[in-house]
Design a protein around this motif. Sequence first.
Motif, PDB file in Angstrom:
ATOM      1  N   ARG A 192       8.478  -2.579   2.867  1.00  0.00           N
ATOM      2  CA  ARG A 192       8.277  -3.802   3.400  1.00  0.00           C
ATOM      3  C   ARG A 192       6.929  -4.312   3.509  1.00  0.00           C
ATOM      4  NH1 ARG A 192      12.849  -2.485   6.621  1.00  0.00           N
ATOM      5  NH2 ARG A 192      11.463  -1.685   8.064  1.00  0.00           N
ATOM      6  N   SER A 193       5.869  -3.380   3.884  1.00  0.00           N
ATOM      7  CA  SER A 193       4.591  -3.453   4.141  1.00  0.00           C
ATOM      8  C   SER A 193       3.874  -3.176   2.671  1.00  0.00           C
ATOM      9  CB  SER A 193       3.781  -2.479   4.901  1.00  0.00           C
ATOM     10  OG  SER A 193       4.213  -0.797   4.227  1.00  0.00           O
ATOM     11  N   ARG A 194       4.557  -3.210   1.785  1.00  0.00           N
ATOM     12  CA  ARG A 194       4.253  -3.268   0.097  1.00  0.00           C
ATOM     13  C   ARG A 194       2.942  -2.115  -0.209  1.00  0.00           C
ATOM     14  NH1 ARG A 194       2.960  -9.578  -0.931  1.00  0.00           N
ATOM     15  NH2 ARG A 194       5.197 -10.613  -0.687  1.00  0.00           N
ATOM     16  N   ASN A 195       3.226  -0.868   0.518  1.00  0.00           N
ATOM     17  CA  ASN A 195       2.616   0.388   0.285  1.00  0.00           C
ATOM     18  C   ASN A 195       3.010   0.963  -0.954  1.00  0.00           C
ATOM     19  OD1 ASN A 195       0.980  -0.082   2.680  1.00  0.00           O
ATOM     20  ND2 ASN A 195       2.413   1.012   3.892  1.00  0.00           N
ATOM     21  N   ILE A 196       4.447   0.897  -1.420  1.00  0.00           N
ATOM     22  CA  ILE A 196       5.000   1.417  -2.167  1.00  0.00           C
ATOM     23  C   ILE A 196       6.057   0.345  -3.006  1.00  0.00           C
ATOM     24  CG2 ILE A 196       4.715   3.795  -1.863  1.00  0.00           C
ATOM     25  CD1 ILE A 196       7.678   3.840  -0.884  1.00  0.00           C
ATOM     26  N   LEU A 197       6.160   0.395  -4.335  1.00  0.00           N
ATOM     27  CA  LEU A 197       7.117  -0.511  -4.912  1.00  0.00           C
ATOM     28  C   LEU A 197       8.375   0.053  -5.050  1.00  0.00           C
ATOM     29  CD1 LEU A 197       4.718  -1.741  -7.646  1.00  0.00           C
ATOM     30  CD2 LEU A 197       4.977  -3.049  -5.632  1.00  0.00           C
ATOM     31  N   ILE A 198       9.450  -0.809  -4.964  1.00  0.00           N
ATOM     32  CA  ILE A 198      10.815  -0.063  -5.181  1.00  0.00           C
ATOM     33  C   ILE A 198      11.165   0.537  -6.435  1.00  0.00           C
ATOM     34  CG2 ILE A 198      13.282  -0.776  -5.263  1.00  0.00           C
ATOM     35  CD1 ILE A 198      12.729  -3.249  -3.518  1.00  0.00           C
ATOM     36  N   GLY A 199      10.182   0.091  -7.505  1.00  0.00           N
ATOM     37  CA  GLY A 199      10.534   0.964  -8.629  1.00  0.00           C
ATOM     38  C   GLY A 199       9.828   2.273  -8.620  1.00  0.00           C
ATOM     39  N   ASP A 200       9.088   2.406  -7.684  1.00  0.00           N
ATOM     40  CA  ASP A 200       8.403   3.780  -7.782  1.00  0.00           C
ATOM     41  C   ASP A 200       9.283   4.947  -7.088  1.00  0.00           C
ATOM     42  OD1 ASP A 200       6.244   2.843  -8.841  1.00  0.00           O
ATOM     43  OD2 ASP A 200       5.168   2.385  -6.921  1.00  0.00           O
ATOM     44  N   ILE A 201      10.434   4.396  -6.466  1.00  0.00           N
ATOM     45  CA  ILE A 201      11.396   5.345  -5.693  1.00  0.00           C
ATOM     46  C   ILE A 201      12.430   5.697  -6.834  1.00  0.00           C
ATOM     47  CG2 ILE A 201      12.947   5.626  -3.927  1.00  0.00           C
ATOM     48  CD1 ILE A 201      11.339   3.380  -2.540  1.00  0.00           C
ATOM     49  N   ASN A 202      12.382   7.124  -6.965  1.00  0.00           N
ATOM     50  CA  ASN A 202      13.525   7.666  -7.840  1.00  0.00           C
ATOM     51  C   ASN A 202      13.617   9.116  -7.561  1.00  0.00           C
ATOM     52  OD1 ASN A 202      10.970   9.202  -8.677  1.00  0.00           O
ATOM     53  ND2 ASN A 202      10.572   7.848 -10.481  1.00  0.00           N
TER      54      ASN A 202
END
Length: 276
Positions: A192-202
């Motif tokens: 939500r705070s845009r520190n990481i992207l959803i695509g980075d979560i694996n």
Amino acid sequence: MEPVLRETKAQPVNTLIVTIWSLLHYMFTWLEYWGLLVRWCRRVVSHLLRSQQQPEQQDYFSVGHSQLFIQQHLATVSKIPKHLVVLLGPEEPDYRLLSQFVFWARSADIQYISFYDHRGILKRNHENLVRCVQTLQLNASENIVWTSPSTLVQSQSTPPGKRPRTTVSFYSPADGKQGLVVLSRSLGESVRSRNILIGDINVEFLDQQLQAAHHHIPDPDLALYFGDLCSTYGLLPWQIRLTEFLALELRLRDITVVHFMNCLLKFSRCQQRFGT
């Protein structure tokens, strides 16, 4: 007209079948009772033989001879787990008996050993286990590394010709499902705070985050539980997806180094095909 009363004959009962069935039931019941009685007598005799020795003498015998026994039979084990977990179910933590697993793991060249108690008693009072190990072996601080929630274990290189140290950890339900919940909330806030992207979560990213939260200790290879009931009791649900669970089949007070070595032999024969 008056009703005519007729004499009704009783249906014949096959008494032979009933008798045979009752005899079989009686025999199997007594066989079950005799089996329970024999197991109970064996446990009583084993407990009486152990109680004849003083605790200090018994501990010295257990530590010294068990380590020698493992070293003599270690050549027959083709594969050693890197991370061993001792899983406590309904057993009350006995720190003196649990300390034996630390020495056994050390003798078997197991680099990581962890203890899991679903009630959290062992983790809150892990100093008692540390004290038992240090009492039985004065140089335990040189060969054994203890972890706690406030410390971080750094990976250290082992000099040539020297055995690696054994790292001991303690887990509770707060490190399992509750830990996953905390990590999920943290990742949600970071997205939500845009520190990481959803695509980075694996999967690899989650593995790294969870290992960082647990002192960068590798996932368990082998988990040992007491008795016949196989239950994880909430043990690290993410990290045990490839863990082999083996039963010690006895209570904690009845476990010997022979049972430990048998589990290592069973583990060395296990083959993981990863779905292929």
